[in-house]
Design an enzyme around this catalytic site. Structure first.
Site, PDB file in Angstrom:
ATOM      1  N   TRP A  73       0.891  -1.154   0.000  1.00  0.00           N
ATOM      2  CA  TRP A  73       0.000   0.000   0.000  1.00  0.00           C
ATOM      3  C   TRP A  73       0.930   1.204   0.000  1.00  0.00           C
ATOM      4  O   TRP A  73       1.638   1.448   0.971  1.00  0.00           O
ATOM      5  CB  TRP A  73      -0.875  -0.032   1.256  1.00  0.00           C
ATOM      6  N   GLY A 100       5.715  -0.745   6.969  1.00  0.00           N
ATOM      7  CA  GLY A 100       6.156   0.345   7.839  1.00  0.00           C
ATOM      8  C   GLY A 100       6.880   1.405   7.029  1.00  0.00           C
ATOM      9  O   GLY A 100       6.796   1.418   5.795  1.00  0.00           O
ATOM     10  N   LYS A 484     -20.373   5.051   7.178  1.00  0.00           N
ATOM     11  CA  LYS A 484     -20.586   3.835   6.373  1.00  0.00           C
ATOM     12  C   LYS A 484     -20.947   4.205   4.939  1.00  0.00           C
ATOM     13  O   LYS A 484     -20.416   3.637   3.991  1.00  0.00           O
ATOM     14  CB  LYS A 484     -21.726   2.972   6.938  1.00  0.00           C
TER      15      LYS A 484
HETATM   16  C1  AGP Z   1     -14.654   1.590   9.670  1.00  0.00           C
HETATM   17  O1  AGP Z   1     -15.663   1.294   8.771  1.00  0.00           O
HETATM   18  C2  AGP Z   1     -13.396   1.999   9.085  1.00  0.00           C
HETATM   19  N1  AGP Z   1     -12.933   1.190   8.045  1.00  0.00           N
HETATM   20  C3  AGP Z   1     -12.339   2.619   9.959  1.00  0.00           C
HETATM   21  O2  AGP Z   1     -12.848   3.839  10.362  1.00  0.00           O
HETATM   22  C4  AGP Z   1     -11.873   1.820  11.224  1.00  0.00           C
HETATM   23  O3  AGP Z   1     -12.910   1.745  12.138  1.00  0.00           O
HETATM   24  C5  AGP Z   1     -10.650   2.519  11.824  1.00  0.00           C
HETATM   25  O4  AGP Z   1      -9.612   2.559  10.884  1.00  0.00           O
HETATM   26  C6  AGP Z   1     -10.173   1.880  13.112  1.00  0.00           C
HETATM   27  O5  AGP Z   1      -9.808   0.547  12.929  1.00  0.00           O
HETATM   28  P1  AGP Z   1      -9.570  -0.404  14.166  1.00  0.00           P
HETATM   29  O6  AGP Z   1     -10.893  -0.592  14.833  1.00  0.00           O
HETATM   30  O7  AGP Z   1      -9.050  -1.677  13.573  1.00  0.00           O
HETATM   31  O8  AGP Z   1      -8.596   0.263  15.064  1.00  0.00           O
END
Ligand code: AGP
Length: 605
Positions: A73, A100, A484
């Site tokens: 990514w 990282g 969402k």
């Molecule tokens: C939720 O639909 C998202 N994809 C995103 O906001 C997610 O909740 C956020 O990145 C935190 O992720 P985590 O719960 O794995 O820490």
């Protein structure tokens, strides 16, 4: 985010690595690659795009073992074939895959270039391959250690040496690395989902660990010191939970799994004898919890919004000031950490870098913190050392659905527990326990309305902007509904407190901008119906999520959810908004499980 897979054993590595890369696809990525050790050489294949694009590059039955593979990514350098991992040194002896960021990559690159090294990519990661080659060390672990001592930054790293194919060396600092133990074979991954098909016996490395992985086992060391014991752990994920089954999308499957997920988060935690809850992993003495003067909740995205629901539950039931803040903001503002504040870190994956950094900051300043986490043994869970596991099973879709619901319920369990230590009456405790136990069936009743919600979703399919409003307990529901919708449908969706509408956002209301109003039948019902009137007066289409009963206003669409106890209503009011977002995305033909630009767990800053 980037993903790592590695294999060492008697089998050909490529099929195992490719299957592992497919398992990591849900995390979001832009390119993929694989390196195999064969006959004292490396075979490297890499490609921009999807894992299936990489598959097209591979020969039939590629030979080689051990091997390492990666989904990238992009952070440093655009998504491209040459920026994809693995990266090799100039002689193609060593291959590395890296998650990282090497923060001092610029300086290291300049030093290496001054010595004649020619770089083949724009990535920060490539310096690692050249540094390892430059170490001229006796063993691979010494070469890796020597290189990492020069590096500033974060890494989950796997390294292959074509001349010494009996070993993979891995290292971790800020980015997860997990070992999987098989029968005369070992696996490496950045995420347990890439391992569960082969083994449920896993070892989580800690920051600062370096491990030598051989087919017959592993040894762990600190970066600078001697051996250190990292014991294996059995995980309870089943491989079936990582497939879509009869569903078209993981998001839809995970929405449907909510009744079962709720049963699991409640399982063994309702203690009707004392009208309270029992949370085994909390490990705070009652006295310690009673000393807390306020609660601060930290998380990102949906985890933060679930924290907003949690803060309201704690204030209502335990009458303690509670506040949620995005962990990503908290960690940057030199926060005041007071010893009588109890911190709660929320993370589905347990790997979100911002949340982890916030936890470390809280701990560094001496405060108490516990985690609400789904993935057992994840970094945040281990960093907190205590907390509430959701047991929701793997959540594969990038968007959180079932884990949002389970997190809100975990907060309800904690709020009841804390409330019953303070002044929540036994009668109120009992009332809430009954309501919690009823939730799975109530969610099933909402899911049964899917066809109606799908029909209503058509009204949003060609919309450019949408608004979500709610008051008090309804506002976090509006926030999550908007998040969402924007994540999966790419429609611009904003949430506003209903009470704030006339202080500005009302200017945006027009016939082409639908508003979803979260309308519980509570003491604010009349105020909320006035808000609907205000929107309608500006000819804005209105869609309400509400409880059964006659509405005193005319609206364009209604979704009804069963009534719970007022404190738990937000949990149920949110469910139809998940289905709404899903069906709008379906109508628009977006990539529902892997929305553009997003990753399942954001393991970089
Ligand atoms: C939720 O639909 C998202 N994809 C995103 O906001 C997610 O909740 C956020 O990145 C935190 O992720 P985590 O719960 O794995 O820490």
């Amino acid at each position: 985010m980037c993903g790592i897979v590695g294999y060492i054993g008697e089998q050909q590595a490529a099929p195992i690595l490719m299957e592992g890369l497919h398992r990591l696809e849900y995390r979001g990525y832009d390119s993929a690659g694989i390196a195999l050790a064969t006959g004292g050489e490396l075979k490297v294949f890499k490609s921009k795009g999807k894992v299936r694009d990489l598959e097209r590059l591979l020969p039939d039955h590629p030979k080689g073992t051990p091997g390492i593979a990666h989904t990238r990514w992009a952070t440093h350098g655009e998504p491209s074939d040459r920026n994809a991992h693995p990266h090799c040194d100039a002689r193609n002896r060593y291959a590395i895959v890296h998650n990282g960021i090497v923060e001092n990559a610029g300086a290291l690159r300049a030093q290496l270039e001054a010595k004649g090294v020619v770089f083949r990519s724009e990535t920060d990661s490539e310096v690692l391959a050249h540094l390892i080659a430059a170490m001229d060390a006796e063993t691979l672990i010494e070469a890796v250690r020597g290189a990492l001592r020069l590096v500033v930054g974060t890494y989950g790293l796997a390294v292959l040496d074509s001349k010494r194919p009996d070993t993979i060396v891995v290292a971790r600092n800020g980015s997860p690395v997990i070992l999987g133990i098989g029968e005369h074979e070992m696996f490496v991954a950045s995420d347990v989902s890439a391992l569960v098909r082969h083994t449920q016996n896993v070892v989580h490395l800690d920051d600062g660990d370096v491990a030598v992985v051989r087919a017959d086992g592993y040894e762990t060391f600190t970066l600078d010191g001697g051996p250190i014991v990292r014991a294996p752990l059995m995980i309870d994920w089943q491989v079936e939970s990582l497939s879509k089954g009869s569903f078209d999308h993981f998001m839809r499957k995970e929405i449907a799994e909510q009744p079962e997920a709720i049963r699991r988060v409640l399982s063994g935690r309702l203690e009707s004898r004392f009208s309270t809850t029992h949370i085994g992993g909390l490990e705070f003495a009652a006295r310690e919890l009673l000393e807390a003067r306020r609660i601060k909740i930290l998380g990102c995205g949906s985890a933060y919004i679930a924290g907003c629901v949690g803060a309201q539950l704690i204030e209502q039931l335990a009458r303690l000031p509670a506040h949620a803040e995005p962990a990503s903001e908290f960690r940057y503002r030199n926060p005041v950490i007071e010893p009588d504040t109890l911190y709660i870190a929320v993370s589905q994956s347990g790997e979100t870098f911002d949340t982890l950094s916030a936890v470390q900051e809280v701990k560094r300043k001496g405060a108490r913190v516990f985690g609400i986490v789904n993935v057992v043994g994840s970094t945040i869970a281990r960093e907190c050392g205590r907390g509430i596991y959701l047991h929701a099973g793997p959540e594969v879709a990038v968007v959180s659905t079932k884990t949002f619901t389970s997190t809100a319920i975990a907060f309800a369990l904690f709020a009841i527990y804390l409330g019953r230590l303070r002044d929540l009456s036994a009668a109120n405790g009992a009332r809430l326990l009954t309501a919690l136990a009823a939730l799975p069936a109530q969610v099933e009743a909402i899911l049964a309305q899917e066809q109606k919600i799908a029909t209503l979703a058509r009204a949003f399919a060609n919309t450019r902007d949408a608004y979500f409003v709610g008051r008090a307990a309804g506002f976090p529901v509006a926030m999550e509904g908007a998040l969402k919708l924007k994540e999966v449908s790419y429609i611009h969706a904003e949430a506003y407190p209903a009470s704030e509408l006339k202080h500005g956002p009302l200017a945006l209301i027009a016939p082409e901008t639908p508003t979803v109003i979260v309308l519980p039948r509570d003491e604010l019902f009349a105020k909320n119906t006035s808000t609907i009137e205000e929107i309608r007066a500006r000819r804005g289409p209105t869609y309400v999520v509400t409880h059964p009963g006659t509405l005193p206003v005319t609206v364009d669409g209604v979704i009804e959810v069963p009534k719970s106890e007022p404190e738990l209503d937000p949990i149920l009011l949110n469910i139809p908004l998940q289905l709404l977002a899903y069906h709008v995305a379906l109508a628009r033909g977006t990539d529902i499980d892997q929305p553009r630009n997003l990753a399942k767990s954001v393991t970089v800053e």
